[in-house]
Design an enzyme around this catalytic site. Sequence first.
Site, mmCIF file in Angstrom:
data_model
loop_
_atom_site.group_PDB
_atom_site.id
_atom_site.type_symbol
_atom_site.label_atom_id
_atom_site.label_comp_id
_atom_site.label_asym_id
_atom_site.label_seq_id
_atom_site.Cartn_x
_atom_site.Cartn_y
_atom_site.Cartn_z
ATOM 1 N N ASP A 166 15.583 57.403 65.083
ATOM 2 C CA ASP A 166 16.106 58.734 64.753
ATOM 3 C C ASP A 166 17.142 58.635 63.632
ATOM 4 O OD1 ASP A 166 16.279 61.503 64.895
ATOM 5 O OD2 ASP A 166 17.799 61.480 66.471
ATOM 6 N N LEU A 167 16.830 57.824 62.631
ATOM 7 C CA LEU A 167 17.735 57.716 61.478
ATOM 8 C C LEU A 167 17.644 58.979 60.637
ATOM 9 C CD1 LEU A 167 17.114 54.067 60.267
ATOM 10 C CD2 LEU A 167 19.202 54.976 61.276
#
Length: 201
Positions: A65-66
């Site tokens: 979930d960058l």
Amino acid sequence: VPVYEVGRWTNGQPFYAMKLVSGRPLDQVIATTKTIDDRLALVSHVLAVADALAYAHGERVIHRDLKPHNVLVGAHGETVVIDWGLARRLDEKENPASSHRVISAVPGQTYVGAIMGTPAYMPPEQARGVRVDERADVYAIGAILYHLLAGKAPYAGKTLDELLARVKEGKLARLTTVDPSIPADLAAIVERAMAREPAER
């Protein structure tokens, strides 16, 4: 972010204490810039994200979930990757995702369900809901760099379904078209990192 203590309260509820990290999310810092030169001065933060993820990948952990909102920029220029809530070890079995899906929602948010992550920064294979590896994070680092250089997210949509369709389709506006003053070498890095096929990243 280091964890200093783990335990249970007297009522049995678990707790943990972490380092307090202060700073502004990278997307907010980018929003304050006015020119490509202002944004280029922030590239060191993306390099720090790449270093942090290289370490995590070396430990067989992927973030999944960058995005610029999960990168904090401190008052003294420090960079911290936060929100490892969707992270997993590559050698562990994945918990089955819930079967429900959000049909329409704010595109910048993180979703957990059949598809996990933030659509504007996730690779096509993650948007399809299949198991991902380190190359998903490489794609997301490229998407963060795209946002930094262009001043906006790589993909947008009015609904979650529209946004996911654009990610799966992969028709990304070339950075040199968005702004011809963007350095060609950085645009090439973004294109390579955001390749549709994981093997090409």
